[in-house]
Design a protein around this motif. Structure first.
Motif, PDB file in Angstrom:
ATOM      1  N   GLU A 293       1.100   5.480   0.243  1.00 46.86           N
ATOM      2  CA  GLU A 293       0.418   6.644   0.685  1.00 46.86           C
ATOM      3  C   GLU A 293       0.510   7.547  -0.546  1.00 46.86           C
ATOM      4  O   GLU A 293       1.609   7.938  -0.983  1.00 46.86           O
TER       5      GLU A 293
ATOM      6  N   THR B  62       4.086   1.508   9.177  1.00 49.63           N
ATOM      7  CA  THR B  62       2.690   1.758   8.798  1.00 49.63           C
ATOM      8  C   THR B  62       2.361   1.322   7.227  1.00 49.63           C
ATOM      9  O   THR B  62       3.326   0.715   6.680  1.00 49.63           O
ATOM     10  N   THR B  63       1.052   1.593   6.957  1.00 45.20           N
ATOM     11  CA  THR B  63       0.799   1.172   5.562  1.00 45.20           C
ATOM     12  C   THR B  63       1.663   1.952   4.464  1.00 45.20           C
ATOM     13  O   THR B  63       1.847   1.462   3.282  1.00 45.20           O
TER      14      THR B  63
ATOM     15  N   GLU C 278      -3.441  -1.296  18.639  1.00 45.16           N
ATOM     16  CA  GLU C 278      -4.799  -1.087  17.938  1.00 45.16           C
ATOM     17  C   GLU C 278      -4.105   0.028  16.962  1.00 45.16           C
ATOM     18  O   GLU C 278      -3.676   1.045  17.358  1.00 45.16           O
ATOM     19  N   GLU C 279      -4.649  -0.102  15.560  1.00 42.31           N
ATOM     20  CA  GLU C 279      -4.100   0.678  14.733  1.00 42.31           C
ATOM     21  C   GLU C 279      -5.118   1.758  14.071  1.00 42.31           C
ATOM     22  O   GLU C 279      -6.379   1.263  13.989  1.00 42.31           O
ATOM     23  N   ASP C 280      -4.964   2.740  13.649  1.00 37.57           N
ATOM     24  CA  ASP C 280      -5.653   3.618  12.873  1.00 37.57           C
ATOM     25  C   ASP C 280      -5.690   3.087  11.345  1.00 37.57           C
ATOM     26  O   ASP C 280      -5.151   2.352  10.868  1.00 37.57           O
ATOM     27  N   ILE C 281      -6.323   4.122  10.660  1.00 38.99           N
ATOM     28  CA  ILE C 281      -6.454   3.738   9.139  1.00 38.99           C
ATOM     29  C   ILE C 281      -5.224   3.891   8.480  1.00 38.99           C
ATOM     30  O   ILE C 281      -5.142   3.327   7.204  1.00 38.99           O
ATOM     31  N   VAL C 282      -4.126   4.481   8.820  1.00 41.27           N
ATOM     32  CA  VAL C 282      -2.879   4.303   8.253  1.00 41.27           C
ATOM     33  C   VAL C 282      -1.812   3.411   8.635  1.00 41.27           C
ATOM     34  O   VAL C 282      -0.681   3.546   8.604  1.00 41.27           O
TER      35      VAL C 282
ATOM     36  N   GLU D  97      -6.108  16.478  12.623  1.00 44.67           N
ATOM     37  CA  GLU D  97      -6.414  15.091  12.693  1.00 44.67           C
ATOM     38  C   GLU D  97      -4.949  14.263  13.001  1.00 44.67           C
ATOM     39  O   GLU D  97      -4.955  13.148  13.267  1.00 44.67           O
TER      40      GLU D  97
ATOM     41  N   SER E 121      -8.974   6.360  17.042  1.00 48.38           N
ATOM     42  CA  SER E 121     -10.442   6.824  16.417  1.00 48.38           C
ATOM     43  C   SER E 121     -11.247   6.849  17.799  1.00 48.38           C
ATOM     44  O   SER E 121     -12.533   7.542  17.494  1.00 48.38           O
TER      45      SER E 121
ATOM     46  N   HIS F   5       0.750  -1.279   0.202  1.00 48.02           N
ATOM     47  CA  HIS F   5       0.049   0.085   0.024  1.00 48.02           C
ATOM     48  C   HIS F   5       0.943   1.309  -0.119  1.00 48.02           C
ATOM     49  O   HIS F   5       1.752   1.384   0.802  1.00 48.02           O
TER      50      HIS F   5
ATOM     51  N   SER G 240      -1.849  11.741   2.101  1.00 48.42           N
ATOM     52  CA  SER G 240      -1.882  11.008   3.018  1.00 48.42           C
ATOM     53  C   SER G 240      -0.606  11.035   3.898  1.00 48.42           C
ATOM     54  O   SER G 240      -0.634  10.897   5.367  1.00 48.42           O
TER      55      SER G 240
END
Length: 252
Positions: free
Chosen positions: A8, A106-107, A71-75, A25, A33, A6, A12
Motif C-alpha cells: 500500500e 489486509t492487502t 466481506e472485504e473492502d478494496i484494501v 472514508e 461499501s 500488494h 493508501s
C-alpha cells in the motif's frame, strides 16, 4: 528487498488507519461499501442480534452469516476491522467463537491488532490479546502493532503492548525450556530426574504466577523471567557436558 505481494502507498495506508476526523472514508460506518446486515448490530454492540444471525436457522441472513462477516473492502478489511475502529471489543469476543481468523491481514499486511492500536482502542487490544492473536505480526512496513501505536502517539496502547510482549517473552522461554528438558536428543549430557523435575516445577510455578498476576508490571515480569533463568541455566549447562564413561577396572 521489498516484500512480495500488494504494497500500500502512504496515502493508501492513511485511508486504512486515518484517525477520526482525518478521512471520512475511513470512519467505521463506511467500512463496507454497501449496507451489510451485520454492520448495524456490530457497530452498536448488539451481541444478541449478531448471535441470532449466526445461530438461528430461521434468520434470513443465517446461511450467509460468515460470508457477510468476512466481506472485504478494496484494501482487504472485513467487518471485524470496523469493530476494532469502533472499539467494540465485546463484539469481537462474541464473533471469535465462530472460528474467524483473528490474524488475517489486509492487502498491506495489517492485522486487527494493528488497527486497534492505530485507533487507540485499548480495551479492544486487551480483548484481542486475550484471544491469543499474534502480537508479533508484521505489516509490509515491518511494523508490529506496537510500532503503529507509537506512530500514532497512542501511549496507553504502546505501554500495554510492551507488557504483552514481556509476558509473551516469559511464556516463550518456558515453552523452550520445557521442550529442551524433555527432548533426549537435545544434548549429550545425562540429566538427573531430580534436575528435570526442578526445571518443570519452576516453569509450572511461573505459569501459575502469570495466571494469578494478569496486571503484573514490566519490572515484575522481567524479575520473574530472571528468577526462572537463575534456576534453569545451571541445569541446562549440564546437558551440554559429555557423558562420563566409566572405565573398566584394571586387572593385576
Amino acid at each position: 528487498m521489498e516484500p512480495e505481494g500488494h504494497l500500500e502507498s502512504e496515502s493508501s495506508e492513511k485511508s486504512v488507519f486515518s484517525q477520526p476526523g482525518e478521512d471520512e472514508e475511513s470512519q467505521p460506518s463506511k467500512a463496507a461499501s454497501r449496507e451489510n446486515p451485520l454492520l448495524r448490530p456490530l457497530l452498536t454492540g448488539d451481541i444478541e442480534g449478531l448471535r441470532r444471525i449466526f445461530e438461528d436457522p430461521e434468520d434470513p441472513h443465517h446461511d450467509h452469516a460468515m460470508e457477510l462477516l468476512l466481506e472485504e473492502d478494496i484494501v482487504g478489511r472485513n467487518l471485524l476491522y470496523a469493530a476494532c475502529m469502533a472499539g467494540q471489543n465485546d463484539v469481537i469476543r462474541a464473533l471469535a467463537k465462530y472460528g474467524v481468523n483473528l490474524n488475517e491481514k489486509t492487502t498491506g499486511g495489517y492485522t486487527l491488532l494493528h488497527c486497534a492500536a492505530a485507533w487507540g482502542r485499548l480495551e479492544t487490544l486487551k480483548a484481542l490479546v486475550e484471544l491469543d492473536v499474534d502480537i508479533e505480526a508484521l505489516n509490509y512496513n515491518d511494523e508490529r502493532a506496537r510500532d503503529v501505536a507509537a506512530r500514532y502517539s497512542q501511549t496507553e496502547c504502546v505501554e500495554f503492548l510492551d507488557l504483552a510482549d514481556a509476558r509473551l517473552a516469559l511464556k516463550k522461554y518456558m515453552t523452550k525450556v520445557t521442550l529442551t528438558i524433555t527432548d533426549p536428543e537435545k544434548g549429550p549430557g545425562k540429566l538427573l530426574k531430580e534436575d528435570k523435575n526442578i526445571v518443570l516445577g519452576a516453569c509450572r510455578a511461573k505459569n501459575e504466577w502469570l495466571e494469578a498476576h494478569p496486571d503484573a508490571s514490566m519490572d515484575e515480569l522481567f524479575e520473574q523471567k530472571q528468577l526462572l533463568e537463575d534456576i534453569v541455566t545451571p541445569i541446562l549447562v549440564k546437558m551440554t557436558m559429555p557423558r562420563q564413561v566409566k572405565s573398566g577396572k584394571s586387572v593385576t
